[in-house]
Motif scaffolding. Structure first.
Motif, PDB file in Angstrom:
ATOM      1  N   ALA A   1      12.264  -9.223   0.207  1.00  0.00           N
ATOM      2  CA  ALA A   1      13.068  -9.224  -1.018  1.00  0.00           C
ATOM      3  C   ALA A   1      12.175  -9.211  -2.260  1.00  0.00           C
ATOM      4  N   THR A   2      11.147 -10.046  -2.267  1.00  0.00           N
ATOM      5  CA  THR A   2      10.239 -10.082  -3.413  1.00  0.00           C
ATOM      6  C   THR A   2       9.411  -8.805  -3.496  1.00  0.00           C
ATOM      7  N   MET A   3       9.063  -8.273  -2.331  1.00  0.00           N
ATOM      8  CA  MET A   3       8.338  -7.000  -2.313  1.00  0.00           C
ATOM      9  C   MET A   3       9.191  -5.900  -2.955  1.00  0.00           C
ATOM     10  N   ALA A   4      10.465  -5.842  -2.576  1.00  0.00           N
ATOM     11  CA  ALA A   4      11.368  -4.833  -3.144  1.00  0.00           C
ATOM     12  C   ALA A   4      11.538  -5.034  -4.646  1.00  0.00           C
ATOM     13  N   LEU A   5      11.606  -6.296  -5.069  1.00  0.00           N
ATOM     14  CA  LEU A   5      11.759  -6.595  -6.489  1.00  0.00           C
ATOM     15  C   LEU A   5      10.539  -6.140  -7.278  1.00  0.00           C
ATOM     16  N   MET A   6       9.342  -6.369  -6.725  1.00  0.00           N
ATOM     17  CA  MET A   6       8.111  -5.963  -7.396  1.00  0.00           C
ATOM     18  C   MET A   6       7.994  -4.441  -7.468  1.00  0.00           C
ATOM     19  N   VAL A   7       8.406  -3.766  -6.391  1.00  0.00           N
ATOM     20  CA  VAL A   7       8.392  -2.302  -6.399  1.00  0.00           C
ATOM     21  C   VAL A   7       9.337  -1.792  -7.485  1.00  0.00           C
ATOM     22  N   GLY A   8      10.490  -2.431  -7.622  1.00  0.00           N
ATOM     23  CA  GLY A   8      11.444  -2.039  -8.649  1.00  0.00           C
ATOM     24  C   GLY A   8      10.903  -2.244 -10.046  1.00  0.00           C
ATOM     25  N   ILE A   9      10.043  -3.249 -10.210  1.00  0.00           N
ATOM     26  CA  ILE A   9       9.461  -3.521 -11.528  1.00  0.00           C
ATOM     27  C   ILE A   9       8.356  -2.523 -11.861  1.00  0.00           C
ATOM     28  N   GLY A  10       7.700  -1.977 -10.808  1.00  0.00           N
ATOM     29  CA  GLY A  10       6.663  -0.974 -11.089  1.00  0.00           C
ATOM     30  C   GLY A  10       5.430  -1.015 -10.219  1.00  0.00           C
ATOM     31  N   LEU A  11       5.276  -2.032  -9.359  1.00  0.00           N
ATOM     32  CA  LEU A  11       4.117  -2.096  -8.475  1.00  0.00           C
ATOM     33  C   LEU A  11       4.327  -1.173  -7.275  1.00  0.00           C
ATOM     34  N   ASP A  12       3.224  -0.717  -6.688  1.00  0.00           N
ATOM     35  CA  ASP A  12       3.361   0.098  -5.488  1.00  0.00           C
ATOM     36  C   ASP A  12       3.632  -0.780  -4.272  1.00  0.00           C
ATOM     37  N   GLY A  13       4.089  -0.177  -3.193  1.00  0.00           N
ATOM     38  CA  GLY A  13       4.543  -0.921  -2.021  1.00  0.00           C
ATOM     39  C   GLY A  13       3.467  -1.739  -1.348  1.00  0.00           C
ATOM     40  N   ALA A  14       2.271  -1.157  -1.187  1.00  0.00           N
ATOM     41  CA  ALA A  14       1.182  -1.850  -0.480  1.00  0.00           C
ATOM     42  C   ALA A  14       0.761  -3.108  -1.230  1.00  0.00           C
ATOM     43  N   ASN A  15       0.560  -2.973  -2.536  1.00  0.00           N
ATOM     44  CA  ASN A  15       0.157  -4.131  -3.338  1.00  0.00           C
ATOM     45  C   ASN A  15       1.253  -5.181  -3.394  1.00  0.00           C
ATOM     46  N   SER A  16       2.495  -4.746  -3.469  1.00  0.00           N
ATOM     47  CA  SER A  16       3.617  -5.692  -3.493  1.00  0.00           C
ATOM     48  C   SER A  16       3.662  -6.506  -2.213  1.00  0.00           C
TER      49      SER A  16
ATOM     50  N   ILE B   1       1.085  -7.195  -0.184  1.00  0.00           N
ATOM     51  CA  ILE B   1      -0.063  -8.102  -0.152  1.00  0.00           C
ATOM     52  C   ILE B   1       0.166  -9.292  -1.069  1.00  0.00           C
ATOM     53  N   ILE B   2       0.692  -9.028  -2.283  1.00  0.00           N
ATOM     54  CA  ILE B   2       0.933 -10.110  -3.244  1.00  0.00           C
ATOM     55  C   ILE B   2       1.998 -11.074  -2.720  1.00  0.00           C
ATOM     56  N   SER B   3       3.075 -10.553  -2.165  1.00  0.00           N
ATOM     57  CA  SER B   3       4.154 -11.402  -1.650  1.00  0.00           C
ATOM     58  C   SER B   3       3.646 -12.295  -0.521  1.00  0.00           C
ATOM     59  N   LEU B   4       2.950 -11.698   0.441  1.00  0.00           N
ATOM     60  CA  LEU B   4       2.448 -12.464   1.573  1.00  0.00           C
ATOM     61  C   LEU B   4       1.389 -13.464   1.128  1.00  0.00           C
ATOM     62  N   SER B   5       0.561 -13.056   0.158  1.00  0.00           N
ATOM     63  CA  SER B   5      -0.487 -13.946  -0.342  1.00  0.00           C
ATOM     64  C   SER B   5       0.109 -15.181  -1.012  1.00  0.00           C
ATOM     65  N   CYS B   6       1.152 -14.997  -1.817  1.00  0.00           N
ATOM     66  CA  CYS B   6       1.740 -16.119  -2.561  1.00  0.00           C
ATOM     67  C   CYS B   6       2.553 -17.045  -1.655  1.00  0.00           C
ATOM     68  N   ILE B   7       3.393 -16.471  -0.792  1.00  0.00           N
ATOM     69  CA  ILE B   7       4.238 -17.329   0.033  1.00  0.00           C
ATOM     70  C   ILE B   7       3.429 -18.032   1.115  1.00  0.00           C
ATOM     71  N   SER B   8       2.253 -17.466   1.466  1.00  0.00           N
ATOM     72  CA  SER B   8       1.363 -18.109   2.434  1.00  0.00           C
ATOM     73  C   SER B   8       0.373 -19.033   1.743  1.00  0.00           C
ATOM     74  N   ASN B   9       0.419 -19.073   0.390  1.00  0.00           N
ATOM     75  CA  ASN B   9      -0.500 -19.897  -0.410  1.00  0.00           C
ATOM     76  C   ASN B   9      -1.957 -19.509  -0.202  1.00  0.00           C
ATOM     77  N   VAL B  10      -2.193 -18.201  -0.114  1.00  0.00           N
ATOM     78  CA  VAL B  10      -3.547 -17.658  -0.058  1.00  0.00           C
ATOM     79  C   VAL B  10      -3.763 -16.838  -1.323  1.00  0.00           C
ATOM     80  N   GLY B  11      -4.525 -17.349  -2.246  1.00  0.00           N
ATOM     81  CA  GLY B  11      -4.713 -16.637  -3.510  1.00  0.00           C
ATOM     82  C   GLY B  11      -5.800 -15.593  -3.427  1.00  0.00           C
ATOM     83  N   LEU B  12      -5.492 -14.457  -2.799  1.00  0.00           N
ATOM     84  CA  LEU B  12      -6.499 -13.402  -2.657  1.00  0.00           C
ATOM     85  C   LEU B  12      -6.905 -12.867  -4.030  1.00  0.00           C
ATOM     86  N   PRO B  13      -8.213 -12.658  -4.258  1.00  0.00           N
ATOM     87  CA  PRO B  13      -8.621 -11.982  -5.497  1.00  0.00           C
ATOM     88  C   PRO B  13      -8.235 -10.512  -5.409  1.00  0.00           C
ATOM     89  N   LEU B  14      -7.337 -10.073  -6.250  1.00  0.00           N
ATOM     90  CA  LEU B  14      -6.766  -8.745  -6.113  1.00  0.00           C
ATOM     91  C   LEU B  14      -7.740  -7.625  -6.446  1.00  0.00           C
TER      92      LEU B  14
END
Length: 485
Positions: free
Chosen positions: A409-424, A426-439
């Protein structure tokens, strides 16, 4: 009916505790003769005043806490801590945008480690660096759980509050009194932190660096005081120390206490979750190590050290780096993403789905395959030799469904805002897993600070949901929660 006065009283007490933490940063600023002493002093006074006001509003509160009160207390505690914890960033001028300040603070307390500050070495004072590390250390085992250990009288109905903040589907008790359990677990946490700091110091770090890296390593947080993380030291010994303490911080602290302090080593050796945790680390390390040797030309020692460090860092959701992972083969990122999703053990400082849940899912799948051949067979799910109740299995499947749906759901929301699918993704999984990957490992110009403000607020919510294991936050948005029975 919600006991609002009790909630005010508890939040006020916790804000007073946060003010004490901020005062330590005032001392740090004075010790180094830095100008950030004044912003932290103002932040301390404001936080303390808010705490006193809330305690005044809740002065006549009864200690009758319902489960709804507990969920509100826990969720509001993390939100309020993050709001007031962002004040030093704003007053010091490090971050002028409230969105960025809140994101940075939420990332700290949830031990996510995602940062909107691209250059921490030249732009941050010792006091700010210490505040970032301290926020992760306090949030490592839970803000409310810390309070139960230090000042149990501050949190009424502590068992309900603990249930709302604790991680994992199965919670072991060492003592009938929750406050005693909390003290023992925090003793393990404190000993690990001190031992880690001493080891880093003896390995060549200065005192300030060893303290900060010890706090963020044992909290499996990931905030660093150097731009290139722990790789800044270019020391195999420091890498191995980081591996060891990240790995230990990913084990259930109850199991560590019983096996080390109570000399019941069999609990550690025969624990189903720990064995599964070790198995995943070994398999992923050997797989990535082989890829680094064959495709990147690493020697055996460097390949195994780098792969082991990053597997443990991702699986414990620490998110620190000792190598240029962006230059690794793409297959290694899929492996690291998988271990990041699984996570380490429940009852540790790590985030993610948790190894115990992944093991239970595997056992359920195994039983269903056997049931195809033997339809009448009674096949219980067993963990540590004991049957897992059906209610916990149902809870597990619901948690998995909500976890995955939230990511999509958050991935789809980010894609709708303007991010590409792959980055969305990674960001969603990184945040909900509490892993702050340096993008910037994804792309040189892709950083947390460059993201739109709305996405930072979405990520902040994801971090909170991931740290409180989703249910504690989502339940607040249900109609039944606010409906008086």
């Amino acid at each position: 009916m919600i006991n609002s006065r009790l909630i005010y009283k508890i939040l006020g007490s916790l804000l007073l505790l946060e003010a004490v933490f901020m005062s330590w940063c005032v001392v740090m600023a004075f010790c180094y003769g830095e100008k950030d002493a004044f912003p932290f002093l103002i932040s301390t006074v404001v936080t303390m005043a808010a705490g006193i006001l809330l305690k005044y509003w809740g002065k006549d509160a009864t200690n009758n806490m319902t489960r709804r009160d507990a969920y509100l207390v826990v969720t509001f505690t993390w939100l309020v801590f993050s709001v007031f914890g962002s004040i030093p960033y704003l007053l010091s001028g490090i971050l002028s945008n409230p969105t960025d300040a809140f994101f940075e603070t939420m990332s700290g307390f949830t031990t996510t480690g995602a940062s909107v500050i691209n250059d921490v070495e030249s732009s941050l004072s010792h006091a700010i660096l210490f505040w970032r590390s301290l926020s992760q250390w306090v949030g490592g085992l839970g803000i409310v759980f810390f309070t139960i250990a230090v000042l149990p009288s501050m949190v009424g109905g502590s068992m309900k509050v603990f249930s709302a903040e604790a991680t994992g589907p199965i919670r072991a008790k060492m003592h009938p009194r929750l406050s005693t359990n909390a003290k023992w677990i925090w003793t393990v946490y404190l000993v690990l932190t001190l031992a880690c700091g001493l080891a880093f110091f003896l390995a060549g770090m200065d005192v300030f660096s060893s303290i900060n890296y010890a706090m963020t390593t044992t909290a499996t947080g990931g905030f660093s005081i150097h731009n290139d993380s722990i790789g800044h030291f270019n020391s195999p010994l420091i890498d191995y120390i980081g591996i060891g303490f990240q790995f230990l911080a990913g084990i259930n602290f109850t199991v560590i206490y019983m096996s080390i302090f109570k000399a019941k080593f069999k609990q550690l050796l025969h624990n189903s979750e720990v064995k599964f945790y070790v198995l995943i680390v070994v398999v992923a390390t050997l797989w990535i190590g082989a890829l680094l040797i064959m495709r990147n030309g690493y020697d055996i020692e460097q390949a195994l050290r780098s792969s082991l460090f990053q597997v443990v860092s991702f699986m414990t959701t620490t998110g620190i780096f000792c190598d240029d992972v962006g230059a690794w083969p793409h297959l290694t990122w899929l492996i690291l993403a998988a271990v990041m999703f699984i996570g380490a053990c429940a009852g540790s400082t790590s985030g993610g789905f948790k190894s115990i849940r992944a093991l239970m899912i595997f056992r359920v799948m195994q039983n269903e395959l056997l049931r195809i051949l033997h339809p009448r067979a009674v096949l219980p799910v067993k963990i540590n030799g004991q049957n897992v109740p059906t209610t916990q299995i149902n809870n597990l499947l619901a948690f998995l469904a909500i976890y995955v749906l939230t990511c999509f759901a958050t991935m789809a929301l980010m894609v709708g805002i303007g991010l590409d699918g792959a980055n969305s993704m990674i960001i969603s999984l990184s945040c909900i897993s509490n892993v702050g990957l340096p993008l910037d490992v994804i792309g040189p110009d892709f950083t947390w600070s460059a993201m739109p403000g709305i996405i930072k607020w979405i990520c902040s919510l994801l971090m909170l949901m991931g740290r409180l294991e989703i249910f504690s936050v989502i339940v607040l948005f249900t109609r039944a929660f606010w409906k008086d029975n």
